[in-house]
Scaffold this active site. Structure first.
Site, short mmCIF file in Angstrom:
data_model
loop_
_atom_site.label_atom_id
_atom_site.label_comp_id
_atom_site.label_asym_id
_atom_site.label_seq_id
_atom_site.Cartn_x
_atom_site.Cartn_y
_atom_site.Cartn_z
N CYS A 14 121.22 116.04 70.63
CA CYS A 14 120.07 115.42 71.22
C CYS A 14 119.63 116.04 72.50
CB CYS A 14 120.21 113.78 71.47
SG CYS A 14 121.19 113.32 72.79
N CYS A 88 115.60 116.03 69.02
CA CYS A 88 115.61 117.33 69.85
C CYS A 88 114.41 118.10 69.30
CB CYS A 88 117.04 117.96 70.07
SG CYS A 88 117.46 118.74 68.42
N CYS A 92 116.28 122.58 68.00
CA CYS A 92 117.66 122.89 67.31
C CYS A 92 117.34 124.00 66.54
CB CYS A 92 118.00 121.71 66.61
SG CYS A 92 119.54 121.73 65.77
#
Length: 137
Positions: A14, A88, A92
């Protein structure tokens, strides 16, 4: 699962690595009893783990008081079989051959423990489901 079989590995990501990913990592570590390699990280880690998340986890007997937010690295993603993102988004990195899941969960940042409990309980249920799936294969 035989000793020749590598342990499945899971990375929870996250943004701040201070709440959702920490709780998910703590649940998977606790519930898997060493049968799964667990990592958590954030794209922009906070200075400390959310105290309400620590308190909510302590209520179910899991101590996160010594955890610290960690920066997301390419190595962590590459070393993981399953990457679970929690808000996120595009930060990522995506690698071929990895399994990606996106868990839509409320962000506990700035919330009191009362607001964190339902998030914790949803994470626990999702981790239970993930664990049974990982250990069946």
């Amino acid at each position: 699962m035989s000793d020749l079989q590598p342990k499945p590995s899971v990375l929870f990501v996250c943004v701040h690595n201070a709440g959702r990913s920490q709780m998910a990592g703590a649940f998977l570590t606790h519930l898997s009893q060493g049968r799964v390699e667990v990592r958590s990280a954030g794209s922009a880690p906070a200075d400390a783990v959310n105290p309400a998340a620590v308190e909510a986890m302590a209520e179910v007997g899991i101590d996160m008081s010594t955890e610290t937010p960690k920066i997301l690295t390419m190595e962590a993603v590459q070393a993981s079989d399953v990457v679970i993102t929690m808000g996120c988004g595009d930060t990522c990195p995506i690698f071929p051959g990895k399994r990606y899941l996106d868990w839509k969960l409320d962000d506990p940042a700035g919330q009191g423990v009362e607001a964190v409990r339902p998030i914790r309980d949803e994470i626990e249920q999702r981790v239970h489901d993930l664990l049974s799936e990982l250990l069946l294969h």
